[in-house]
Design an enzyme around this catalytic site. Sequence first.
Site, mmCIF file in Angstrom:
data_model
loop_
_atom_site.group_PDB
_atom_site.id
_atom_site.type_symbol
_atom_site.label_atom_id
_atom_site.label_comp_id
_atom_site.label_asym_id
_atom_site.label_seq_id
_atom_site.Cartn_x
_atom_site.Cartn_y
_atom_site.Cartn_z
ATOM 1 C CG LEU A 153 0.621 33.459 -34.193
ATOM 2 C CD1 LEU A 153 1.016 34.451 -33.135
ATOM 3 C CD2 LEU A 153 -0.879 33.407 -34.370
ATOM 4 C CD GLU A 155 4.297 38.484 -28.734
ATOM 5 O OE1 GLU A 155 4.566 39.650 -28.416
ATOM 6 O OE2 GLU A 155 4.347 37.538 -27.943
ATOM 7 C CG PHE A 249 14.850 35.181 -37.961
ATOM 8 C CD1 PHE A 249 13.729 35.543 -38.672
ATOM 9 C CD2 PHE A 249 14.750 35.056 -36.595
ATOM 10 C CE1 PHE A 249 12.514 35.782 -38.040
ATOM 11 C CE2 PHE A 249 13.537 35.294 -35.938
ATOM 12 C CZ PHE A 249 12.424 35.660 -36.667
ATOM 13 C CB ALA A 252 24.140 41.617 -36.203
ATOM 14 N N GLY A 253 22.327 42.262 -33.646
ATOM 15 C CA GLY A 253 21.800 43.270 -32.719
ATOM 16 C C GLY A 253 22.106 42.920 -31.279
ATOM 17 C CB CYS A 260 8.220 32.459 -28.759
ATOM 18 S SG CYS A 260 6.517 32.963 -28.523
ATOM 19 N NE ARG A 327 4.662 37.544 -22.718
ATOM 20 C CZ ARG A 327 3.830 36.656 -23.254
ATOM 21 N NH1 ARG A 327 3.356 35.689 -22.506
ATOM 22 N NH2 ARG A 327 3.475 36.748 -24.507
HETATM 23 C C1 UGA Z 1 8.655 33.659 -32.738
HETATM 24 C C2 UGA Z 1 8.705 32.962 -34.098
HETATM 25 O O1 UGA Z 1 9.282 33.831 -35.079
HETATM 26 C C3 UGA Z 1 7.304 32.555 -34.548
HETATM 27 O O2 UGA Z 1 7.372 31.827 -35.770
HETATM 28 C C4 UGA Z 1 6.659 31.690 -33.454
HETATM 29 O O3 UGA Z 1 5.344 31.330 -33.783
HETATM 30 C C5 UGA Z 1 6.628 32.459 -32.159
HETATM 31 O O4 UGA Z 1 7.974 32.815 -31.804
HETATM 32 C C6 UGA Z 1 6.008 31.572 -31.113
HETATM 33 O O5 UGA Z 1 6.589 30.547 -30.798
HETATM 34 O O6 UGA Z 1 4.883 31.848 -30.680
HETATM 35 P P1 UGA Z 1 8.085 36.167 -31.911
HETATM 36 O O7 UGA Z 1 8.539 35.731 -30.567
HETATM 37 O O8 UGA Z 1 6.800 36.909 -32.047
HETATM 38 O O9 UGA Z 1 7.937 34.886 -32.905
HETATM 39 O O10 UGA Z 1 9.204 37.109 -32.483
HETATM 40 P P2 UGA Z 1 10.310 37.050 -33.635
HETATM 41 O O11 UGA Z 1 9.874 37.914 -34.748
HETATM 42 O O12 UGA Z 1 10.687 35.660 -33.941
HETATM 43 O O13 UGA Z 1 11.523 37.786 -32.886
HETATM 44 C C7 UGA Z 1 12.130 37.197 -31.746
HETATM 45 C C8 UGA Z 1 13.311 37.984 -31.277
HETATM 46 O O14 UGA Z 1 14.408 37.848 -32.194
HETATM 47 C C9 UGA Z 1 13.075 39.489 -31.142
HETATM 48 O O15 UGA Z 1 13.663 39.921 -29.929
HETATM 49 C C10 UGA Z 1 13.806 40.078 -32.321
HETATM 50 O O16 UGA Z 1 14.268 41.390 -32.089
HETATM 51 C C11 UGA Z 1 14.970 39.112 -32.487
HETATM 52 N N1 UGA Z 1 15.540 39.073 -33.853
HETATM 53 C C12 UGA Z 1 14.793 38.616 -34.892
HETATM 54 C C13 UGA Z 1 16.856 39.462 -34.055
HETATM 55 O O17 UGA Z 1 17.568 39.869 -33.124
HETATM 56 N N2 UGA Z 1 17.379 39.376 -35.324
HETATM 57 C C14 UGA Z 1 16.660 38.931 -36.381
HETATM 58 O O18 UGA Z 1 17.206 38.888 -37.506
HETATM 59 C C15 UGA Z 1 15.330 38.552 -36.165
#
Ligand code: UGA
Length: 432
Positions: A153, A155, A249, A252-253, A260, A327
Amino acid sequence: MKIAIIGTGYVGLVTGACFAELKHRVVCVDNDASKVRALKMFKVPFYEPGLEEMVRRHARNGRLSFSTQISSAVKNSDVIFIAVGTPPKENGEADLTGIESVVRAIATSMHSYRLIVEKSTVPVDTGRRVQHTIETNKAKNVPFDVASNPEFLREGQAIHDFLHPDRIVIGVESARAEKILRQLYADIPAPLIVTDIKSAELIKHASNSFLALKISYINAVARVCEAAGADVERVAEGMGLDGRIGRTFLDAGIGFGGFCLPKDLDAFVGISQKLGYDFGLLKEAKKINESQKELFVRKIENRLWNIKNKTIAVCGLSFKPNTDDMRFAPSVDIIALLQQLGARIRACDPQATKKAKGLLKDVVFCRDVYEAARGSDCLIIVTEWNEFKEMDLKRIKKLLKQPIIIDGRNIFDPALLEAMGFSYVCIGRTSK
Ligand code: UGA
């Protein structure tokens, strides 16, 4: 079924509430008495859309309860999920002391068959250690099984992800354990992968590391786009339509943060190293991610010339939208770098301000983006909350000392902002 969930952090509490939603009877256990007291009054210690309401509903209808007692929870449950934290140690490895002490407590409380399931993200081979610890601490002749059931999941959309997952992974070593886990998830219409415990443990680390890799890949492509005068958004769109790649995913940013992805990437590098493989690809992904924040600060510096004594309006503090989780939020490092260069910070965030106050020094916390923009030399986008995407740009332009927006999340259309008279700097898209 009767379920005990040990650990009421993000994963534990969402799992508990969602199993109650699936009509199981759940007791959530935590050794933090004040947390359990608050949960009994339906107070969830973090912001997750829909969770507090779900907790209240099932606590009231009796399907969800809270306790500090592992022993009674184990006695009264068929399945026990371990969802305690596995925070990173100095060297990046997961700290498994919490898991070990919970496993010992479970073992000494078991009097008949129990299925013990790892829900926390753990290194491959933890299942075997859990098995051994139970074997040596339980009473004689008490049968049990260990299983792995990693959680995927995100957040901010945790309830949706739990109830509508892309897949459910179960790692088992007995038909009995498989049958119980199939029954538990019977009402969720998702593909169920049944595998051995080690493979299930690895699926989690390999998945999160791949997501991190994908983000670093597009961030590297963004650099090439900037140098070539191309647009990374269009490149991502064109790549993403290929079903083998997918568009998600590829935003870019300023890089990935949160509790996680960075932690699991480090852990997977360490696990591989221990097993004799140098996972250089993942090390490079981490390097790209770190430099993404410095690159963003350089963009701000380039645009403002000198940062010293300039006031910067920071939009967004949480590591991503729809959460108050700070975090490993990129905002923390970005603000620290800007402060080292002498900037004054005015920050706003729809949910994370309370948590940020305990972490960030010398920051003026503002009610909203308009208060942050008032009198600032520029505005920077750090988290892509909808509130920021929908800001009244005409009003912002009047409030800023200079109409400069530096966008670390590419939330605006460069042509539109430039037509409005903004100087707009973003990631992987060159301004005309
Ligand atoms: C992540 C995974 O997506 C989940 O599948 C997993 O269960 C979870 O970790 C975990 O291990 O508990 P989460 O940390 O909630 O979930 O957040 P994400 O939505 O994955 O985003 C992570 C980071 O990547 C954020 O800082 C977001 O801004 C960044 N991101 C995401 C990007 O910079 N570009 C993207 O295209 C997508």
